[in-house]
Design a protein around this motif. Structure first.
Motif, mmCIF file in Angstrom:
data_model
loop_
_atom_site.group_PDB
_atom_site.id
_atom_site.type_symbol
_atom_site.label_atom_id
_atom_site.label_comp_id
_atom_site.label_asym_id
_atom_site.label_seq_id
_atom_site.Cartn_x
_atom_site.Cartn_y
_atom_site.Cartn_z
ATOM 1 N N GLU A 29 38.686 39.735 47.648
ATOM 2 C CA GLU A 29 38.867 39.027 46.381
ATOM 3 C C GLU A 29 38.101 39.741 45.281
ATOM 4 O O GLU A 29 36.958 40.177 45.487
ATOM 5 N N VAL A 30 38.727 39.859 44.106
ATOM 6 C CA VAL A 30 38.140 40.626 43.003
ATOM 7 C C VAL A 30 38.097 39.779 41.749
ATOM 8 O O VAL A 30 38.770 38.746 41.646
ATOM 9 N N ASP A 31 37.300 40.212 40.767
ATOM 10 C CA ASP A 31 37.134 39.432 39.540
ATOM 11 C C ASP A 31 37.899 40.018 38.361
ATOM 12 O O ASP A 31 37.621 39.684 37.214
ATOM 13 N N THR A 56 49.039 36.017 42.117
ATOM 14 C CA THR A 56 49.632 34.789 41.604
ATOM 15 C C THR A 56 48.711 33.585 41.767
ATOM 16 O O THR A 56 48.375 32.911 40.796
ATOM 17 N N LEU A 57 48.292 33.320 42.980
ATOM 18 C CA LEU A 57 47.412 32.182 43.243
ATOM 19 C C LEU A 57 45.956 32.602 43.363
ATOM 20 O O LEU A 57 45.056 31.817 43.072
ATOM 21 N N ILE A 58 45.727 33.818 43.840
ATOM 22 C CA ILE A 58 44.386 34.390 43.926
ATOM 23 C C ILE A 58 44.458 35.834 43.467
ATOM 24 O O ILE A 58 45.522 36.448 43.438
ATOM 25 N N GLN A 59 43.317 36.380 43.063
ATOM 26 C CA GLN A 59 43.217 37.798 42.726
ATOM 27 C C GLN A 59 42.583 38.507 43.912
ATOM 28 O O GLN A 59 41.375 38.395 44.129
ATOM 29 N N ALA A 60 43.391 39.205 44.687
ATOM 30 C CA ALA A 60 42.875 39.795 45.909
ATOM 31 C C ALA A 60 43.761 40.936 46.367
ATOM 32 O O ALA A 60 44.892 41.112 45.882
ATOM 33 N N LEU A 61 43.228 41.716 47.306
ATOM 34 C CA LEU A 61 43.969 42.812 47.912
ATOM 35 C C LEU A 61 43.719 42.804 49.408
ATOM 36 O O LEU A 61 42.634 42.419 49.865
ATOM 37 N N GLU A 76 31.111 47.847 45.286
ATOM 38 C CA GLU A 76 31.647 47.908 43.927
ATOM 39 C C GLU A 76 31.405 46.580 43.203
ATOM 40 O O GLU A 76 31.451 45.498 43.808
ATOM 41 N N GLN A 77 31.159 46.655 41.908
ATOM 42 C CA GLN A 77 30.807 45.462 41.135
ATOM 43 C C GLN A 77 31.955 44.462 41.020
ATOM 44 O O GLN A 77 31.726 43.264 40.835
ATOM 45 N N PHE A 78 33.198 44.927 41.121
ATOM 46 C CA PHE A 78 34.329 44.022 40.931
ATOM 47 C C PHE A 78 34.640 43.190 42.178
ATOM 48 O O PHE A 78 35.512 42.330 42.154
ATOM 49 N N ILE A 79 33.928 43.416 43.275
ATOM 50 C CA ILE A 79 34.173 42.677 44.512
ATOM 51 C C ILE A 79 33.536 41.285 44.442
ATOM 52 O O ILE A 79 32.343 41.152 44.184
ATOM 53 N N LYS A 80 34.326 40.242 44.663
ATOM 54 C CA LYS A 80 33.795 38.874 44.741
ATOM 55 C C LYS A 80 33.461 38.492 46.180
ATOM 56 O O LYS A 80 32.427 37.915 46.454
ATOM 57 N N SER A 81 34.368 38.782 47.085
ATOM 58 C CA SER A 81 34.138 38.474 48.495
ATOM 59 C C SER A 81 35.066 39.311 49.349
ATOM 60 O O SER A 81 36.103 39.787 48.882
#
Length: 711
Positions: A29-31, A56-61, A76-81
């Motif tokens: 998940e990313v921000d 669409t529902l979440i921002q993730a890869l 990396e700073q953009f990583i949420k989880s």
């Protein structure tokens, strides 16, 4: 109140899945815009492969690669989880179920309505589907596997780990067309496998599956899964709400943690979803007879032999299997569930000793449908710890039987939702001993997992009849026509049954629908408080609709200001304000709920209401978790949910002798929402402990205790 706080799927628990020894797939998940992150990964991490982008529902890869390369990306700073997608390999187990030509045909479709769900797309987010099953192969149209990241959403096979059957059973209730004829036998079924071996999956996987289903244009999505987090703010709940906004009707099992209140878990806590509780229509049930006036209902584990005893048996209580004598023929064993062993392992040992039957108790985390699906040769059941203490008073176990009908299943989770006081479930459907498809055959299962797909099938019929209806309009039709359950001439409360038992014929043929048919007046925290809610009634008929509100029986402390009688013109809607004036000191403290009656064209209907006067015994904390941080073996992530602002919160670990070991959290003035802390394992003791959680609110103290294990 004693409660174990472990994030638990109703039928599935979160166990990771390993791609292979070299590479692992993660959902990250990313921000920021995940497509920009994809470009960044492809440019600076060429050895990693971006499998999918979720936007669409979440921002993730979904990213696959060697762990050491993933670890670099993790910084990396953009990583949420990050959520590692893997599972433990276990010895293969097989289902001892064969296709039986003697199985009677079962028809769940109300054939008199001439509706079959034709042209309606239904996504089943679950363990996958055995699309080769003769009852399902015609209606299966495709799907996706979020676990293996391919387009083959087959159930887990024995050679892949603990085999699964749950999704196939759910799909059969919705749209099988063979010996089992589902509620909507011509609906198009799509499988989204988010739960892998043993029925396990992460929340990120489930949200990814939901996103894929929405993008694929599903009209309806069934989610027979959930958690123990009673939270309207859970990320899963938010994802469900977003899916519904985008036009997909989402049906969710309310949970199998009943019969206590406040046991509904996310994502069934979603305001917009249709949360389904389980009912018993008509069934002969075995009861343990304590004396002439007191009985305990037998709750059987699926696939165990029927509890059908016509004589009494000696009862043996055992703390563990190892304490049993070598030969216990013609005995029924009452035993505490050992969390270190599965049901099947314990039953096998007890079978080998010659027992006639076994009754488990004491593990609150276990769901009646949660075990590894190995058919046994003896009956196996479970009771609560309190019930077990009552049974222990007798040396003999006496079984009697009674026929019950139109009751809420005892395991069905109750509402309301913490902090919003939303009434859940929304509706009831049959959920006990439901015969449906499983890989290689058929089996009866029980749970709200079985009730939810029944409602998904009914919605397919409604969608076929009303192709332009929105998710809210379909929900309104469904809830407006439900039948209330009563017990001993007293109507069961809304937090137990929602709007009542589904009435398929009425839902399809209704000429009106009530929107916002549950009134939530919130917490009464002032000496006098006036709260105004509103409902909207839509007239779908070509004739005017007469509406009249019946004044309820006078109740001290509440003054109702109800609308005057009115007429709604043909094919129009009208909104009615309902005001309640509360006198706090004249009301009983705690949760108050009931129904307001109204006449629509002379027929009686109802809307439910709920409010909290000052305070009640709702959960002050929910969903406590402890998990290792990725790539940081010395870090432990601590997380719990606070439904409402607290004055103080402390979490302390005690050993088995209840000697304090360490305080891991102490905070004041805590706002509602999630609390997350990163703990250093080097500062913590190792072993088994009890976490004592003390919450203070308005000088009142609330205590919860849960077992934890620290490596």
């Amino acid at each position: 109140m004693h409660k174990k706080f472990v994030l638990a799927i109703l039928v599935i628990f979160s166990i990771p899945y390993v791609v292979n020894a070299e590479e692992t797939t993660w959902i990250i998940e990313v921000d920021r815009n995940p497509h920009e992150v994809k470009e960044h990964i492809e440019k600076y991490y060429p050895l990693l492969k971006v499998e999918f982008v979720y936007d669409t529902l979440i921002q993730a890869l979904a990213v696959t690669g060697n762990n050491r390369h993933i670890e670099k990306l993790y910084n990396e700073q953009f990583i949420k989880s990050v959520n590692k997608v893997k599972t433990y390999r276990v010895p293969s187990k097989t289902l001892n179920i064969e296709i039986d030509d003697s199985i009677k045909e079962v028809n769940y479709n109300p054939s008199e309505l001439n509706l079959t769900g034709k042209g309606v797309k239904i996504g089943v987010i679950d363990t996958g589907i055995d699309y080769t099953h003769p009852d399902l192969e015609k209606n299966y149209k495709g799907g996706f596997d979020v676990v293996d990241f391919d387009d083959d959403p087959m159930e887990t096979l024995p050679e892949e780990g603990i085999p699964t059957i749950h999704g196939t059973h759910v799909a059969g209730i919705i749209a099988s067309d063979g010996k089992i004829r589902g509620v909507a036998p011509d609906a198009e079924i799509y499988a989204y496998r988010a739960l892998g071996p043993g029925g396990s999956g992460t929340s990120a996987q489930i949200m990814a599956a939901l996103e894929k289903a929405v993008k694929d244009g599903m009209d309806i999505v069934n989610m027979s899964l959930g958690s123990q987090i009673n939270s309207p703010d859970d990320p899963m709940t938010k994802a469900v709400n977003e899916a519904i906004k985008l036009g997909t009707t989402v049906v969710i099992a309310n949970g199998n943690s009943g019969p206590d209140q406040w046991t509904v878990g996310s994502p069934a806590t979603s305001d917009d979803a249709i949360s389904v509780g389980a009912s018993i229509t008509t069934k002969e049930v075995p009861l343990i007879k304590l004396d002439d006036e007191h009985f305990i209902q037998i709750r059987q584990l699926p696939l165990t032999e029927p509890w059908d005893f016509q004589k009494d048996f000696p009862l043996i209580f055992a703390a563990t299997v190892d304490t049993l004598e070598p030969s216990i023929h013609d005995r029924i064993i009452l035993i505490k569930k050992n969390p270190e062993e599965t049901y099947s392992q314990l039953i096998r040992k007890i079978e080998n000793l010659g027992a006639t039957a076994v009754i488990f108790f004491g593990n609150e985390e276990d769901d009646p449908n949660e075990w590894d699906w190995v058919k046994t040769t003896i009956p196996a059941a479970y009771v609560t710890e309190l019930e077990a203490s009552q049974i222990m008073q007798n040396n003999w176990l006496k079984t009697t039987y009674k026929t019950i009908s139109n009751e809420v299943a005892p395991f069905s989770s109750r509402g309301p939702v913490a902090s919003t006081w939303q009434i859940k479930p929304d509706i009831l459907a049959p959920g006990v001993d439901i015969l449906s498809t499983v890989p290689n055959g058929y089996a009866p299962l029980q749970g709200t997992s079985m009730a939810a797909p029944y409602i998904a099938g009914v919605l397919a019929l409604l969608k076929e009849a009303n192709p332009d209806a929105t998710p809210q309009q379909l929900k309104d039709r469904l809830l407006s026509t439900a039948d209330l359950f009563t017990e001993k001439d007293v109507v069961l409360s809304p937090s137990v049954q929602g709007n009542g038992q589904v009435n398929v014929k009425e839902a399809v043929e209704t000429k009106f629908a009530i929107s916002n048919s549950r009134l939530h007046f919130g917490k009464i925290d002032k000496e006098q408080k006036s709260v105004k809610e509103s409902i909207t009634i839509t007239n779908y008929d070509d004739q005017p609709l007469k509406v009249r509100f019946n004044h309820p029986r006078r109740q001290t402390g509440i003054t109702w200001i109800l609308p005057l009688a009115d007429t709604i013109p043909a094919n129009q809607s009208k909104t009615f304000d309902i005001e309640a004036i509360f006198q706090k000191n004249l009301l009983v403290t705690g949760m108050q709920e009931g129904y307001l009656d109204l006449q629509i064209n002379g027929e009686k209907h109802h809307v439910s209401y709920l409010f909290i006067n000052e305070t009640t015994n709702y959960p002050r904390i929910s969903g406590m978790e402890m998990s290792m941080q990725p790539f940081q073996n010395d870090k432990l992530k601590f997380r719990l949910y606070i439904p409402e602002k607290l004055d103080e919160l402390t979490v302390t670990l005690y050993d088995r002798n209840f000697i304090e070991k360490v305080e891991i959290l102490s905070e004041t003035n805590i706002e509602k929402g999630y609390i997350e802390e990163e703990l250093n394992l080097l500062d913590l003791p190792s072993g088994e402990f009890q976490a004592v959680i003390v919450a203070v609110q308005n000088d009142e103290q609330f205590v919860e205790v849960t077992d934890v294990f620290l490596p």
